[in-house]
Design a protein around this motif. Structure first.
Motif, PDB file in Angstrom:
ATOM      1  N   GLU A  34       0.813  -1.302   0.102  1.00  0.00           N
ATOM      2  CA  GLU A  34       0.020   0.028   0.010  1.00  0.00           C
ATOM      3  C   GLU A  34       0.775   1.337  -0.046  1.00  0.00           C
ATOM      4  O   GLU A  34       0.562   2.310  -0.661  1.00  0.00           O
ATOM      5  CB  GLU A  34      -0.949   0.107   1.152  1.00  0.00           C
ATOM      6  CG  GLU A  34      -2.190  -1.006   1.278  1.00  0.00           C
ATOM      7  CD  GLU A  34      -1.481  -2.520   1.461  1.00  0.00           C
ATOM      8  OE1 GLU A  34      -0.401  -2.531   1.905  1.00  0.00           O
ATOM      9  OE2 GLU A  34      -2.053  -3.509   1.392  1.00  0.00           O
ATOM     10  N   ARG A  35       1.795   1.279   0.691  1.00  0.00           N
ATOM     11  CA  ARG A  35       2.882   2.344   0.837  1.00  0.00           C
ATOM     12  C   ARG A  35       3.609   2.406  -0.376  1.00  0.00           C
ATOM     13  O   ARG A  35       3.941   3.805  -0.879  1.00  0.00           O
ATOM     14  CB  ARG A  35       3.731   2.681   2.288  1.00  0.00           C
ATOM     15  CG  ARG A  35       4.588   3.644   2.069  1.00  0.00           C
ATOM     16  CD  ARG A  35       5.263   3.864   3.531  1.00  0.00           C
ATOM     17  NE  ARG A  35       6.070   4.740   3.690  1.00  0.00           N
ATOM     18  CZ  ARG A  35       5.991   6.058   3.644  1.00  0.00           C
ATOM     19  NH1 ARG A  35       4.855   6.677   3.316  1.00  0.00           N
ATOM     20  NH2 ARG A  35       7.151   6.964   3.518  1.00  0.00           N
ATOM     21  N   ALA A  82       2.915   1.695  -3.210  1.00  0.00           N
ATOM     22  CA  ALA A  82       1.930   2.187  -4.388  1.00  0.00           C
ATOM     23  C   ALA A  82       1.944   3.672  -4.199  1.00  0.00           C
ATOM     24  O   ALA A  82       1.973   4.197  -5.445  1.00  0.00           O
ATOM     25  CB  ALA A  82       0.437   1.648  -3.998  1.00  0.00           C
ATOM     26  N   ARG A  83       1.996   4.335  -2.933  1.00  0.00           N
ATOM     27  CA  ARG A  83       1.905   5.552  -3.081  1.00  0.00           C
ATOM     28  C   ARG A  83       3.216   6.396  -3.441  1.00  0.00           C
ATOM     29  O   ARG A  83       3.391   7.398  -3.976  1.00  0.00           O
ATOM     30  CB  ARG A  83       1.563   6.250  -1.539  1.00  0.00           C
ATOM     31  CG  ARG A  83       0.001   5.936  -1.168  1.00  0.00           C
ATOM     32  CD  ARG A  83      -0.416   6.661  -0.134  1.00  0.00           C
ATOM     33  NE  ARG A  83       0.624   6.239   0.940  1.00  0.00           N
ATOM     34  CZ  ARG A  83       0.223   5.054   2.014  1.00  0.00           C
ATOM     35  NH1 ARG A  83      -0.940   4.268   1.693  1.00  0.00           N
ATOM     36  NH2 ARG A  83       0.893   4.685   2.881  1.00  0.00           N
ATOM     37  N   THR A 142      -2.850   3.810  -5.654  1.00  0.00           N
ATOM     38  CA  THR A 142      -3.647   2.606  -4.790  1.00  0.00           C
ATOM     39  C   THR A 142      -2.817   1.370  -5.240  1.00  0.00           C
ATOM     40  O   THR A 142      -2.110   1.079  -6.269  1.00  0.00           O
ATOM     41  CB  THR A 142      -4.895   2.566  -5.636  1.00  0.00           C
ATOM     42  OG1 THR A 142      -4.849   2.150  -6.821  1.00  0.00           O
ATOM     43  CG2 THR A 142      -5.804   3.965  -5.414  1.00  0.00           C
ATOM     44  N   PRO A 143      -2.926   0.349  -4.405  1.00  0.00           N
ATOM     45  CA  PRO A 143      -2.373  -0.871  -4.656  1.00  0.00           C
ATOM     46  C   PRO A 143      -3.011  -1.652  -5.861  1.00  0.00           C
ATOM     47  O   PRO A 143      -2.031  -2.271  -6.835  1.00  0.00           O
ATOM     48  CB  PRO A 143      -2.797  -1.833  -3.207  1.00  0.00           C
ATOM     49  CG  PRO A 143      -2.920  -0.856  -2.244  1.00  0.00           C
ATOM     50  CD  PRO A 143      -3.367   0.488  -3.055  1.00  0.00           C
TER      51      PRO A 143
END
Length: 328
Positions: free
Chosen positions: A287-288, A290-291, A297-298
């Motif tokens: 998740e992180r 992806a940012r 978003t994933p």
């Protein structure tokens, strides 16, 4: 400590210096401060008699075609035109033996002629320098020649286009063996751009002509550097065009003409590369990552990662970590 991966380079008479030097630079320098052990490079005599490069440099080596066959990776750098047209039969036999034994086979530029003459490219997709493409296709009609790309990774056999594309393919091999972060570090040490994707187009015009004068406000190199520093942020074509002091339409056209990809394709490829490095070097959750890689978003990360790398981010991290444990 595991055994070093042996890269054997076939040395033929009057071969071009550059492609041989690329192999020596990437695989022959001691880089065990990055990965220990690094590669074990062996220059293998592929024909009898004194061997010299096209520039007249003599090459002395204790290795021969038996060492070529027993290596982990067999590399055919650029070869002289006379060798392209009539590769030594012992070299062709050695290539067939290495292929049958499951060894990885690589060619730079005109070295692809030897692979094709050995029959290893029949029915396969391969690339060749754009200047040789028609001749190559005519001589080897069973090869699916793609003269538009920098290199082709067809599994066991990898081929590159001319000159600088040898660097791109070499860094791609380092990325396959040791991950994107290691390949990026080798590129930094060589003072070359980050590894380019094989799908990027060949360009017959010089790089300086394509990227322009760095003092000009519309130079693309400055825009690319600006974007690479902000991959984690939302970036639009309009943002890039503004940095280049061009209209979005003019910028997109110039970008595609220069780099062979759209601005959005370039951004996605470099964000995937950033995600690869983070998956390899950190324990950050997807998740992180992806940012941090700019995907937001994933789900968006997984979509583009799967499309370009052909595995999910979780699988990529697992395989990379497993490889690191098996080959520390």
């Amino acid at each position: 400590m595991g055994q070093a991966h042996v890269v054997a380079v076939a040395v033929t008479g009057h071969l071009p210096v550059f492609e041989l030097a690329v192999a020596c630079e990437v695989f022959g320098l001691d880089r065990d401060d990055i990965v220990d052990p690094w590669y074990d490079l062996r220059l293998c005599r592929a024909e009898p008699g004194p061997l010299r490069t096209a520039a007249g440099l003599g090459i002395e080596t204790p290795y021969d075609l038996d060492d070529l066959v027993s290596a982990d990776t067999v590399l055919i750098p650029g070869i002289h035109r006379t060798t392209q047209l009539a590769p030594p039969e012992p070299l062709l036999d050695a290539l067939r033996q290495a292929y049958a034994a499951g060894k990885r086979i690589v060619s730079f530029c005109g070295g692809g002629y030897a692979l094709a003459a050995a029959g290893l490219l029949d029915g396969r997709r391969a690339t060749q320098h754009w200047m040789n493409a028609l001749d190559f296709a005519h001589r080897f009609p069973l090869v699916q020649v793609d003269p538009t790309v920098l290199f082709v990774d067809d599994g066991q056999i990898l081929t590159s286009a001319g000159t600088a594309a040898a660097i791109d393919l070499s860094l791609h091999i380092v990325r396959l063996d040791h991950g994107a972060a290691v390949a990026a570090e080798v590129a930094r040490r060589m003072v070359v751009p980050p590894p380019r994707q094989g799908s990027q187009a060949q360009h017959p015009t010089p790089l300086s002509a394509r990227l322009g004068d760095p003092r000009r406000p519309d130079d693309l190199s400055a825009v690319l550097a600006w974007a690479q520093e902000r991959l984690d942020q939302p970036i639009t074509v309009a943002d890039l065009a503004r940095q280049a002091h061009l209209s979005p339409t003019t910028f997109a056209r110039r970008f595609r003409t220069t780099l062979g990809a759209t601005p959005l394709q370039w951004l996605v490829e470099h964000r995937v590369r950033r995600a690869q490095e983070l998956l390899e070097t950190t324990d950050e959750p997807v998740e992180r990552i992806a940012r941090l890689a700019g995907f937001g978003t994933p789900a968006n990360l997984r979509h583009h990662f799967q499309r370009l790398v052909e595995v999910s981010p979780q699988t990529y991290r697992h395989v990379f970590r497993y490889r690191a444990r098996v080959h520390p």
